[in-house]
Motif scaffolding. Sequence first.
Motif, short mmCIF file in Angstrom:
data_model
loop_
_atom_site.label_atom_id
_atom_site.label_comp_id
_atom_site.label_asym_id
_atom_site.label_seq_id
_atom_site.Cartn_x
_atom_site.Cartn_y
_atom_site.Cartn_z
N LEU A 7 35.29 27.33 47.14
CA LEU A 7 34.56 28.46 47.74
C LEU A 7 34.93 29.78 47.07
N ASP A 8 36.21 29.94 46.72
CA ASP A 8 36.63 31.16 46.01
C ASP A 8 35.95 31.24 44.65
N GLN A 9 35.84 30.09 43.96
CA GLN A 9 35.16 30.07 42.66
C GLN A 9 33.69 30.44 42.82
N LEU A 10 33.06 29.94 43.89
CA LEU A 10 31.66 30.28 44.14
C LEU A 10 31.51 31.79 44.36
N ARG A 11 32.37 32.35 45.17
CA ARG A 11 32.29 33.80 45.44
C ARG A 11 32.48 34.61 44.16
N ASP A 85 22.41 27.49 48.37
CA ASP A 85 21.61 28.48 47.64
C ASP A 85 22.45 29.23 46.62
N LEU A 86 23.63 29.69 47.04
CA LEU A 86 24.50 30.44 46.13
C LEU A 86 25.01 29.56 45.00
N ALA A 87 25.33 28.29 45.31
CA ALA A 87 25.81 27.38 44.28
C ALA A 87 24.73 27.11 43.24
N ALA A 88 23.50 26.94 43.68
CA ALA A 88 22.40 26.73 42.74
C ALA A 88 22.23 27.93 41.83
N GLU A 89 22.35 29.10 42.39
CA GLU A 89 22.22 30.33 41.60
C GLU A 89 23.38 30.47 40.62
N ALA A 90 24.58 30.03 41.04
CA ALA A 90 25.76 30.16 40.18
C ALA A 90 25.92 28.99 39.22
N GLY A 91 25.04 27.98 39.30
CA GLY A 91 25.13 26.83 38.41
C GLY A 91 26.28 25.90 38.77
N MET A 92 26.60 25.80 40.05
CA MET A 92 27.69 24.94 40.50
C MET A 92 27.14 23.81 41.35
N ASP A 93 27.77 22.65 41.23
CA ASP A 93 27.40 21.51 42.06
C ASP A 93 28.19 21.54 43.36
N VAL A 94 27.49 21.32 44.46
CA VAL A 94 28.17 21.27 45.76
C VAL A 94 28.85 19.92 45.89
#
Length: 626
Positions: A7-11, A85-94
């Motif tokens: 989550l910190d990486q996503l932020r 939504d934020l992960a898709a925008e950041a190019g991260m897989d949930v």
Amino acid sequence: MLTPQWLDQLRSRVALSALVGRSVRLQKAGREHKACCPFHNENSPSFYVNDEKGFYHCFGCGAHGDAIRWMTDHQGMAFMDAVKDLAAEAGMDVPEPDPRAAKAAEKRDSLHDVMAAAQEWFKTSLASPEGNSALRYLDTRGFDAHTIQRFGFGFAPEGRQALKGALSRFPEEMLIEAGLRIAVEERDPYDRFRGRLMLPIEDARGRVIAFGGRILAKTKTDAPKYLNSPDTPLFDKGRTLYNLHRAAPAARQSGRMVVVEGYMDVVAMAAAGIAECVAPLGTALTEQQIEMLWRHVEMPILCFDGDKAGQRAAMRAITRALPLLRPAHSLRIVRLPEGLDPDDLIKAKGARAMEALLSEPKSLIEVLWEAERDAVPLNTPEDKAGLKARLMAHVDAIQDPDIASLYRREVQDRYSAFAFPKRESKWQPGGGGQSGFQRGSSQKGGKWNSRPAPAPSSPESISRLNRRHEQGGTRDGLSAAVIAGLIRWPDILMRHAEALARTPDLDPRFELLIDCCGGSEALESARLEAILRQSGAEPPTPADYYGFRFGFLGNGENPEKSAEELTQAIQLLIERPVLESALQAATARHEREFTDETFAEQQRLRERKLEFDSRLRHMATRHASS
């Protein structure tokens, strides 16, 4: 599983100002963005977005959160929908759901229920007759009813099975896992906290995750004064700062965060009106806690007790912080008067005295220098070399190359000033309109009282001259030319005597000339030459400065030009030992460490040395054709 690290990486991959800016008109305000708050009606901006720290905050209504919170609170999305939504925008897989993680989360929720129930029971016990001793103690600390209620004080009654009976609806295993009960082999489990004033320890969301207890009965001499919960699935003491959930909003208002040694210090500070205060929990400040502080302020203030334990705590914190230092992020240190903790100081001198100390914290390097300087006696060269070695070992721990370089330079400057102090020098008015220079003097009653130097022809003077010559005084061409120039132009000697007296490793004849400046007699060329010969030294001859064709050694047809050139030569002479010493130290450091940084420093000093040599050659040969 959505771990805190993920989550910190996503932020960190989401530009919060860009996210908020899609629906709110933001204006740049220094290192932040501001706007009228979207959560309440207002006419002037009090809503700020900080990309570096990754949060938004409204100083009007208190709205606060990160990128995920913005999506849930402002956009009305569910938590997992916001994350996706934020992960898709950041190019991260949930990450895929983990059944074991889901079970662990369910267990944490259950343990939160256990801790909340325990807190309610402790508070009820404080209000019962059994809690009178705890209330009397709180009264001696000066904590009013508001403070007691705000921080959730409670009481753990005596009795090894009291808590178990009060929380009988929870299984024994959960009470043990929550750290409320202790299990031992071949004996029945028993309550961890007994006969203690209780204080809840809460997480960033204000949920109780642990407890601290202070003993009240003086007869229990073998029991620890303070007892904290052990590490549990809810509580990691190295990653928790007491009172952070209350201190963080206050820190955003004041721009500072204060760290004290214990949670009772936090309560005392808050009762005195200093709300932005936190404390570690029974351990030295950890790397994780330092990073937590930096998320809120760039320069947290560590406020330690004025005893030896407080000094050790400061050094442990500094040691932990050094590898983590980065631009604009450091620590500042405040030491309380010896024998006092924050509560003692506030009671004795009031909150203003504490605020006065907090307004003048010392820098990390200042405290580091003082601690190592005062750690052991520094009576011998070996002692002083040890000081430098200890300081450099601290500097070597700094990971950021720019900060490490600046620290190294600062330490070297402080060490040089300490280990090689400048000789004391004072100017003394002389008779007959002459100015005199007297070393080792002091001022009393408006007059200079001089300590007379040995006469130039005395045995002490000759011995000192020979000794300094043996220890490495230089007699090269530049030194000889400057000495000859000073003999030829004595007035120039008066102007530069103080600077020359502070310059190390000069030709010993300079000291003899400087000694002459303290007398009342006028300086004349013939007298200076005579003094050198009486001390066993000869004035320079043209052979000593062969190849140096300075204008001030010529016929002297232009006194102003000669004075200017002699001054330039003196400046070169003063600059040379400093430059050579720095280059020698940089070369030794590069040979020892062999890093890009040490190589760059060595090359920089080599370039300065080449530039110096070029200036000297140009000055010494420009009169060759005259």
